[in-house]
Motif scaffolding. Structure first.
Motif, PDB file in Angstrom:
ATOM      1  N   UNK A   1       0.816  -1.218   0.000  1.00  0.00           N
ATOM      2  CA  UNK A   1       0.000   0.000   0.000  1.00  0.00           C
ATOM      3  C   UNK A   1       0.846   1.263   0.000  1.00  0.00           C
ATOM      4  N   UNK A   2       0.303   2.244  -0.664  1.00  0.00           N
ATOM      5  CA  UNK A   2       0.910   3.579  -0.665  1.00  0.00           C
ATOM      6  C   UNK A   2      -0.217   4.594  -0.764  1.00  0.00           C
ATOM      7  N   UNK A   3       0.072   5.819  -0.332  1.00  0.00           N
ATOM      8  CA  UNK A   3      -0.940   6.864  -0.424  1.00  0.00           C
ATOM      9  C   UNK A   3      -1.286   7.106  -1.886  1.00  0.00           C
ATOM     10  N   UNK A   4      -2.537   7.362  -2.132  1.00  0.00           N
ATOM     11  CA  UNK A   4      -2.982   7.666  -3.482  1.00  0.00           C
ATOM     12  C   UNK A   4      -2.405   9.007  -3.923  1.00  0.00           C
TER      13      UNK A   4
ATOM     14  N   UNK B   1       2.207   6.246   7.514  1.00  0.00           N
ATOM     15  CA  UNK B   1       3.615   6.580   7.234  1.00  0.00           C
ATOM     16  C   UNK B   1       4.370   5.375   6.680  1.00  0.00           C
ATOM     17  N   UNK B   2       3.968   4.189   7.080  1.00  0.00           N
ATOM     18  CA  UNK B   2       4.627   2.968   6.610  1.00  0.00           C
ATOM     19  C   UNK B   2       4.126   2.532   5.231  1.00  0.00           C
ATOM     20  N   UNK B   3       3.070   3.148   4.753  1.00  0.00           N
ATOM     21  CA  UNK B   3       2.503   2.818   3.442  1.00  0.00           C
ATOM     22  C   UNK B   3       3.222   3.630   2.370  1.00  0.00           C
ATOM     23  N   UNK B   4       4.421   3.181   2.039  1.00  0.00           N
ATOM     24  CA  UNK B   4       5.248   3.918   1.079  1.00  0.00           C
ATOM     25  C   UNK B   4       5.422   3.174  -0.241  1.00  0.00           C
ATOM     26  N   UNK B   5       4.689   2.069  -0.399  1.00  0.00           N
ATOM     27  CA  UNK B   5       4.773   1.301  -1.629  1.00  0.00           C
ATOM     28  C   UNK B   5       5.909   0.294  -1.670  1.00  0.00           C
ATOM     29  N   UNK B   6       6.732   0.250  -0.614  1.00  0.00           N
ATOM     30  CA  UNK B   6       7.839  -0.705  -0.579  1.00  0.00           C
ATOM     31  C   UNK B   6       7.561  -1.867   0.368  1.00  0.00           C
TER      32      UNK B   6
ATOM     33  N   UNK C   1       2.117  -7.634   5.529  1.00  0.00           N
ATOM     34  CA  UNK C   1       2.806  -8.345   6.628  1.00  0.00           C
ATOM     35  C   UNK C   1       4.047  -7.599   7.130  1.00  0.00           C
ATOM     36  N   UNK C   2       4.762  -6.905   6.240  1.00  0.00           N
ATOM     37  CA  UNK C   2       5.915  -6.106   6.674  1.00  0.00           C
ATOM     38  C   UNK C   2       5.464  -4.981   7.607  1.00  0.00           C
ATOM     39  N   UNK C   3       4.379  -4.320   7.244  1.00  0.00           N
ATOM     40  CA  UNK C   3       3.844  -3.217   8.058  1.00  0.00           C
ATOM     41  C   UNK C   3       3.404  -3.746   9.415  1.00  0.00           C
TER      42      UNK C   3
ATOM     43  N   UNK D   1      -4.947  -4.822   9.181  1.00  0.00           N
ATOM     44  CA  UNK D   1      -5.622  -5.288   7.974  1.00  0.00           C
ATOM     45  C   UNK D   1      -6.970  -4.618   7.767  1.00  0.00           C
ATOM     46  N   UNK D   2      -7.737  -4.494   8.848  1.00  0.00           N
ATOM     47  CA  UNK D   2      -9.045  -3.842   8.783  1.00  0.00           C
ATOM     48  C   UNK D   2      -8.873  -2.384   8.375  1.00  0.00           C
ATOM     49  N   UNK D   3      -7.932  -1.693   9.015  1.00  0.00           N
ATOM     50  CA  UNK D   3      -7.708  -0.285   8.716  1.00  0.00           C
ATOM     51  C   UNK D   3      -7.248  -0.090   7.274  1.00  0.00           C
ATOM     52  N   UNK D   4      -6.296  -0.889   6.825  1.00  0.00           N
ATOM     53  CA  UNK D   4      -5.783  -0.717   5.468  1.00  0.00           C
ATOM     54  C   UNK D   4      -6.840  -1.030   4.412  1.00  0.00           C
ATOM     55  N   UNK D   5      -7.666  -2.005   4.670  1.00  0.00           N
ATOM     56  CA  UNK D   5      -8.744  -2.293   3.707  1.00  0.00           C
ATOM     57  C   UNK D   5      -9.700  -1.104   3.640  1.00  0.00           C
ATOM     58  N   UNK D   6      -9.962  -0.496   4.770  1.00  0.00           N
ATOM     59  CA  UNK D   6     -10.835   0.689   4.774  1.00  0.00           C
ATOM     60  C   UNK D   6     -10.192   1.838   4.014  1.00  0.00           C
ATOM     61  N   UNK D   7      -8.877   2.031   4.189  1.00  0.00           N
ATOM     62  CA  UNK D   7      -8.214   3.118   3.462  1.00  0.00           C
ATOM     63  C   UNK D   7      -8.266   2.880   1.958  1.00  0.00           C
ATOM     64  N   UNK D   8      -8.187   1.612   1.571  1.00  0.00           N
ATOM     65  CA  UNK D   8      -8.279   1.310   0.138  1.00  0.00           C
ATOM     66  C   UNK D   8      -9.685   1.608  -0.387  1.00  0.00           C
ATOM     67  N   UNK D   9     -10.707   1.222   0.368  1.00  0.00           N
ATOM     68  CA  UNK D   9     -12.086   1.497  -0.050  1.00  0.00           C
ATOM     69  C   UNK D   9     -12.370   2.990  -0.113  1.00  0.00           C
ATOM     70  N   UNK D  10     -11.768   3.746   0.801  1.00  0.00           N
ATOM     71  CA  UNK D  10     -11.959   5.204   0.815  1.00  0.00           C
ATOM     72  C   UNK D  10     -11.160   5.910  -0.295  1.00  0.00           C
ATOM     73  N   UNK D  11     -10.209   5.167  -0.874  1.00  0.00           N
ATOM     74  CA  UNK D  11      -9.378   5.768  -1.919  1.00  0.00           C
ATOM     75  C   UNK D  11      -8.145   6.474  -1.397  1.00  0.00           C
ATOM     76  N   UNK D  12      -7.845   6.283  -0.115  1.00  0.00           N
ATOM     77  CA  UNK D  12      -6.667   6.921   0.478  1.00  0.00           C
ATOM     78  C   UNK D  12      -5.383   6.206   0.087  1.00  0.00           C
ATOM     79  N   UNK D  13      -5.474   4.883  -0.070  1.00  0.00           N
ATOM     80  CA  UNK D  13      -4.313   4.097  -0.466  1.00  0.00           C
ATOM     81  C   UNK D  13      -4.674   3.311  -1.710  1.00  0.00           C
ATOM     82  N   UNK D  14      -3.621   2.843  -2.358  1.00  0.00           N
ATOM     83  CA  UNK D  14      -3.826   1.968  -3.518  1.00  0.00           C
ATOM     84  C   UNK D  14      -2.734   0.954  -3.579  1.00  0.00           C
TER      85      UNK D  14
END
Length: 90
Positions: free
Chosen positions: A11-14, A48-53, A57-59, A77-90
Motif C-alpha cells: 500500500x501507498x498513499x494515493x 507513514x509505513x505505506x510507502x509502496x515498498x 505483513x511487513x507493516x 488489515x481492517x484499517x488498510x482495507x478501509x483506506x483502500x475502499x476510501x481511496x486513500x491508499x492503492x
C-alpha cells in the motif's frame, strides 16, 4: 474481525494525498483535494509505513515490534482495507 488483504499488496498513499501534522489542531491529518481527514490513534503511524515498498505483513511486523501489546495483526488489515475502499491508499 480480520479482513483478508493480499500478502503481496504494497500500500501507498494515493496520488494527490499528503500526510501532515496540523499544528493548529495538534494532530495528524490527511490532506486531499477539497477535504481534510483528521487522523486518530496510530492511523498516521500506519499510513507513514505505506510507502509502496512494504507489504501488509511487513507493516504489521514493524508495528508489532513498536507496540508489542497491541492487536496490530487484526487491526492493521481492517484499517488498510478501509483506506483502500476510501481511496486513500492503492
Amino acid at each position: 474481525m480480520t479482513v483478508p488483504v493480499a500478502d503481496d499488496w504494497r500500500p501507498r498513499l494515493s496520488p494527490g494525498l499528503v500526510l501532515r501534522h496540523d499544528r493548529a489542531r495538534e494532530t495528524d491529518v490527511l490532506l486531499m483535494p477539497e477535504r481534510i481527514v483528521v487522523l486518530h490513534g496510530q492511523a498516521s503511524t500506519v499510513l507513514e509505513l505505506c510507502d509502496g515498498t512494504r507489504t501488509v505483513p511487513d507493516i504489521v511486523a514493524v508495528l508489532a515490534a513498536r507496540f508489542p501489546r497491541a492487536p496490530v495483526g487484526d487491526d492493521v488489515g481492517v484499517f488498510l482495507e478501509r483506506t483502500r475502499k476510501e481511496g486513500w491508499t492503492r
